[in-house]
Design a protein around this motif. Structure first.
Motif, PDB file in Angstrom:
ATOM      1  N   LEU A   1     -15.094  26.421 -13.686  1.00 42.61           N
ATOM      2  CA  LEU A   1     -13.729  26.442 -13.160  1.00 42.61           C
ATOM      3  C   LEU A   1     -13.656  27.129 -11.801  1.00 42.61           C
ATOM      4  N   LEU A   2     -14.530  28.085 -11.557  1.00 47.83           N
ATOM      5  CA  LEU A   2     -14.513  28.806 -10.290  1.00 47.83           C
ATOM      6  C   LEU A   2     -14.856  27.903  -9.104  1.00 47.83           C
ATOM      7  N   LEU A   3     -15.608  26.838  -9.358  1.00 48.80           N
ATOM      8  CA  LEU A   3     -16.017  25.931  -8.281  1.00 48.80           C
ATOM      9  C   LEU A   3     -15.128  24.691  -8.169  1.00 48.80           C
ATOM     10  N   GLU A   4     -14.214  24.525  -9.093  1.00 47.13           N
ATOM     11  CA  GLU A   4     -13.407  23.300  -9.097  1.00 47.13           C
ATOM     12  C   GLU A   4     -12.579  23.104  -7.834  1.00 47.13           C
ATOM     13  N   PRO A   5     -11.933  24.137  -7.247  1.00 53.52           N
ATOM     14  CA  PRO A   5     -11.101  23.870  -6.064  1.00 53.52           C
ATOM     15  C   PRO A   5     -11.868  23.203  -4.930  1.00 53.52           C
ATOM     16  N   GLU A   6     -13.098  23.637  -4.677  1.00 53.31           N
ATOM     17  CA  GLU A   6     -13.887  23.003  -3.621  1.00 53.31           C
ATOM     18  C   GLU A   6     -14.154  21.535  -3.938  1.00 53.31           C
ATOM     19  N   PHE A   7     -14.511  21.267  -5.176  1.00 53.54           N
ATOM     20  CA  PHE A   7     -14.820  19.897  -5.578  1.00 53.54           C
ATOM     21  C   PHE A   7     -13.588  19.013  -5.471  1.00 53.54           C
ATOM     22  N   ARG A   8     -12.442  19.503  -5.937  1.00 56.50           N
ATOM     23  CA  ARG A   8     -11.211  18.708  -5.881  1.00 56.50           C
ATOM     24  C   ARG A   8     -10.839  18.392  -4.437  1.00 56.50           C
ATOM     25  N   GLY A   9     -11.010  19.361  -3.543  1.00 58.44           N
ATOM     26  CA  GLY A   9     -10.713  19.091  -2.141  1.00 58.44           C
ATOM     27  C   GLY A   9     -11.619  18.022  -1.558  1.00 58.44           C
ATOM     28  N   ALA A  10     -12.902  18.082  -1.916  1.00 59.56           N
ATOM     29  CA  ALA A  10     -13.855  17.104  -1.387  1.00 59.56           C
ATOM     30  C   ALA A  10     -13.559  15.705  -1.907  1.00 59.56           C
ATOM     31  N   THR A  11     -13.256  15.569  -3.193  1.00 57.93           N
ATOM     32  CA  THR A  11     -12.993  14.234  -3.738  1.00 57.93           C
ATOM     33  C   THR A  11     -11.662  13.684  -3.250  1.00 57.93           C
ATOM     34  N   SER A  12     -10.670  14.566  -3.086  1.00 55.26           N
ATOM     35  CA  SER A  12      -9.389  14.103  -2.546  1.00 55.26           C
ATOM     36  C   SER A  12      -9.581  13.493  -1.164  1.00 55.26           C
ATOM     37  N   HIS A  13     -10.377  14.131  -0.344  1.00 51.80           N
ATOM     38  CA  HIS A  13     -10.630  13.631   1.004  1.00 51.80           C
ATOM     39  C   HIS A  13     -11.423  12.325   0.953  1.00 51.80           C
ATOM     40  N   MET A  14     -12.402  12.246   0.065  1.00 48.69           N
ATOM     41  CA  MET A  14     -13.231  11.050   0.005  1.00 48.69           C
ATOM     42  C   MET A  14     -12.443   9.823  -0.429  1.00 48.69           C
ATOM     43  N   TRP A  15     -11.517   9.985  -1.362  1.00 49.80           N
ATOM     44  CA  TRP A  15     -10.774   8.833  -1.887  1.00 49.80           C
ATOM     45  C   TRP A  15      -9.489   8.542  -1.111  1.00 49.80           C
ATOM     46  N   ARG A  16      -9.334   9.110   0.088  1.00 48.21           N
ATOM     47  CA  ARG A  16      -8.144   8.819   0.885  1.00 48.21           C
ATOM     48  C   ARG A  16      -8.117   7.332   1.252  1.00 48.21           C
ATOM     49  N   PRO A  17      -6.955   6.757   1.540  1.00 47.42           N
ATOM     50  CA  PRO A  17      -6.856   5.314   1.759  1.00 47.42           C
ATOM     51  C   PRO A  17      -7.602   4.799   2.994  1.00 47.42           C
ATOM     52  N   GLU A  18      -7.590   5.553   4.091  1.00 49.05           N
ATOM     53  CA  GLU A  18      -8.151   5.041   5.337  1.00 49.05           C
ATOM     54  C   GLU A  18      -9.653   4.789   5.195  1.00 49.05           C
ATOM     55  N   GLY A  19     -10.053   3.549   5.477  1.00 41.86           N
ATOM     56  CA  GLY A  19     -11.477   3.217   5.464  1.00 41.86           C
ATOM     57  C   GLY A  19     -12.128   3.275   4.098  1.00 41.86           C
ATOM     58  N   LEU A  20     -11.344   3.147   3.034  1.00 40.89           N
ATOM     59  CA  LEU A  20     -11.882   3.363   1.692  1.00 40.89           C
ATOM     60  C   LEU A  20     -12.893   2.294   1.288  1.00 40.89           C
ATOM     61  N   LEU A  21     -12.695   1.056   1.717  1.00 41.22           N
ATOM     62  CA  LEU A  21     -13.609  -0.002   1.289  1.00 41.22           C
ATOM     63  C   LEU A  21     -15.043   0.313   1.688  1.00 41.22           C
ATOM     64  N   GLU A  22     -15.269   0.687   2.932  1.00 38.71           N
ATOM     65  CA  GLU A  22     -16.627   0.987   3.368  1.00 38.71           C
ATOM     66  C   GLU A  22     -17.156   2.254   2.699  1.00 38.71           C
ATOM     67  N   ARG A  23     -16.272   3.236   2.518  1.00 37.04           N
ATOM     68  CA  ARG A  23     -16.719   4.461   1.836  1.00 37.04           C
ATOM     69  C   ARG A  23     -17.072   4.181   0.386  1.00 37.04           C
ATOM     70  N   TYR A  24     -16.342   3.270  -0.245  1.00 34.91           N
ATOM     71  CA  TYR A  24     -16.647   2.943  -1.636  1.00 34.91           C
ATOM     72  C   TYR A  24     -18.022   2.286  -1.747  1.00 34.91           C
TER      73      TYR A  24
END
Length: 237
Positions: A12-35
């Motif tokens: 749980l102590l590391l979750e905030p960093e992970f959630r921030g990283a995944t939120s940024h990765m799954w953002r709409p802009e350019g998602l097809l290529e990132r996927y």
């Protein structure tokens, strides 16, 4: 407090960093290529899952009469069957997403994949196979959320055939995690063995976060220390 509860508390102590990283990765802009890049990267991770468990099985066989041998060997043997061919799913998804399997199979896997997977080989060979349970706990504990499939499909226009791995793991991994935590609570772990599981899990979670930061790096990444929103996660296993 049970072993599983202590491990959850540490993660749980590391979750905030992970959630921030995944939120940024799954953002709409350019998602097809990132996927597509995500599929290639996760193939590099997942194709090691069965070999890692097979190695752990072999090393447990080298320890006849070990207190963990029976339950750990049974768990690994069953889980190998459950995880078989999941790397092939990713190649099928990649093809359905308009890319080629060679995009995943040809290039050298990136260093952040080696940083995630590689320590498990070392710990299995040179310490104790039980350490692998920490790695499995992270990959299954932070699997895709049920809404992620619809989000990716809606934002990219990809067909369901391109989303099988995300969809299947959103359904499967909660049950797999429950089985793993139940195993941890019934294993006769020494303090040192419990510590090995925890170190493996904490390293894996940190390495996985760094991997997702890299995947989302086509725009400025969020601060790793910022909690940010809590989006669907994006690990597959």
């Amino acid at each position: 407090m049970d072993v599983s509860a202590r491990l959850r508390t540490k993660l749980l102590l590391l979750e905030p960093e992970f959630r921030g990283a995944t939120s940024h990765m799954w953002r709409p802009e350019g998602l097809l290529e990132r996927y597509r890049t995500y599929l290639c990267t996760m193939h590099a991770v997942i194709r090691a899952s069965v070999p890692l468990m097979e190695l752990a099985l072999r090393r447990m066989a080298d320890r006849p009469g070990h207190p963990l041998s029976g339950p750990l060997t049974a768990y690994l043997a069953e889980h190998i069957q459950e995880e078989a061919e999941h790397d092939a799913w990713l190649l099928e998804d990649l093809r359905a997403a308009g890319a080629a399997p060679e995009d995943a199979l040809g290039p050298l896997p990136p260093p952040d994949v080696a940083a995630l997977v590689g320590p498990q080989y070392y710990w299995i060979e040179h310490h104790h196979p039980v350490a692998l349970l920490g790695y499995i706990a992270v990959l299954e504990g932070y699997a895709p959320a049920p809404g992620l499939t619809e989000r990716i499909g809606g934002l990219t226009g990809l067909p369901p055939a391109a989303l099988r791995t995300v969809r299947e793991h959103a359904a499967l991994d909660t049950g797999h995690l429950d089985e793993l935590y139940a195993l941890l609570d019934r294993l006769p772990l020494t303090r040192g063995q419990e510590a090995a599981v925890a170190v493996s899990a904490l390293h894996s979670f940190d390495a996985l976060t760094r991997l997702f930061v890299r995947l989302g790096r086509s725009a400025p990444a969020p601060s790793l220390r910022g909690a940010g929103p809590t989006p669907p996660t994006g690990v597959t296993r």
